[in-house]
Design a protein around this motif. Sequence first.
Motif, PDB file in Angstrom:
ATOM      1  N   CYS A  28       5.655  -5.510  -7.680  1.00  0.00           N
ATOM      2  CA  CYS A  28       4.532  -4.612  -7.395  1.00  0.00           C
ATOM      3  C   CYS A  28       4.651  -3.297  -8.165  1.00  0.00           C
ATOM      4  N   CYS A  29       5.858  -2.878  -8.478  1.00  0.00           N
ATOM      5  CA  CYS A  29       6.038  -1.609  -9.193  1.00  0.00           C
ATOM      6  C   CYS A  29       5.822  -1.731 -10.695  1.00  0.00           C
ATOM      7  N   ILE A  35       1.963   0.302  -7.009  1.00  0.00           N
ATOM      8  CA  ILE A  35       3.183   0.986  -6.567  1.00  0.00           C
ATOM      9  C   ILE A  35       3.209   1.230  -5.052  1.00  0.00           C
ATOM     10  N   PRO A  36       2.110   1.601  -4.385  1.00  0.00           N
ATOM     11  CA  PRO A  36       2.193   1.766  -2.921  1.00  0.00           C
ATOM     12  C   PRO A  36       2.667   0.509  -2.193  1.00  0.00           C
ATOM     13  N   TRP A  37       2.249  -0.655  -2.655  1.00  0.00           N
ATOM     14  CA  TRP A  37       2.711  -1.896  -2.041  1.00  0.00           C
ATOM     15  C   TRP A  37       4.181  -2.141  -2.373  1.00  0.00           C
ATOM     16  N   VAL A  64      -7.989   6.406   4.980  1.00  0.00           N
ATOM     17  CA  VAL A  64      -8.840   5.295   4.574  1.00  0.00           C
ATOM     18  C   VAL A  64      -8.187   4.500   3.443  1.00  0.00           C
ATOM     19  N   ALA A  65      -7.452   5.176   2.564  1.00  0.00           N
ATOM     20  CA  ALA A  65      -6.799   4.480   1.455  1.00  0.00           C
ATOM     21  C   ALA A  65      -5.779   3.469   1.985  1.00  0.00           C
ATOM     22  N   SER A  66      -5.063   3.833   3.034  1.00  0.00           N
ATOM     23  CA  SER A  66      -4.107   2.891   3.635  1.00  0.00           C
ATOM     24  C   SER A  66      -4.832   1.694   4.232  1.00  0.00           C
ATOM     25  N   LEU A 116       0.951  -0.726   4.949  1.00  0.00           N
ATOM     26  CA  LEU A 116       0.615   0.661   4.637  1.00  0.00           C
ATOM     27  C   LEU A 116       0.187   1.387   5.909  1.00  0.00           C
ATOM     28  N   GLY A 117       0.648   2.622   6.063  1.00  0.00           N
ATOM     29  CA  GLY A 117       0.329   3.384   7.257  1.00  0.00           C
ATOM     30  C   GLY A 117       1.277   3.104   8.408  1.00  0.00           C
TER      31      GLY A 117
END
Length: 134
Positions: A28-29, A35-37, A64-66, A116-117
């Motif tokens: 994922c990176c 990158i967040p994942w 909301v992005a999460s 996420l979150g």
Amino acid sequence: MRTLLNLIWLIFSGLWLAIGYAVAGLICCVLIVTIPWGIACFRIAVYALWPFGQTVRDRHDAGVASALGNVIWLIVAGIWITIGHIIAGVTFCLTIIGIPFGIAHFKMVPVSLMPLGKEIVSTDAPAAYPHYRW
């Protein structure tokens, strides 16, 4: 007792799960967009190594992005990883000795479904139980 359970978990499930999540995090990176994942996969890998004595809780500052990222994760990978944890949990629960390890797999379902979150905190910390007043 937690240390003993974590050591047995590390041998039978934790090491392999952590390696799998770390490899997924590295993949994922590769792209900047994912990158967040990747960071979430690394966080889950650490949790997979030593799950007893830790818990997952929602971060209240996630936005909301999460939520949007979680929907994408759910479609691409989350559902399959979650199904794997559920199957492993049920398999471990078939024996009396394996029940704590099955429960550990079930504890990983929320963070593997929508990573996420979320944050992983010690069960000894007051922040692990936000609904209680300390």
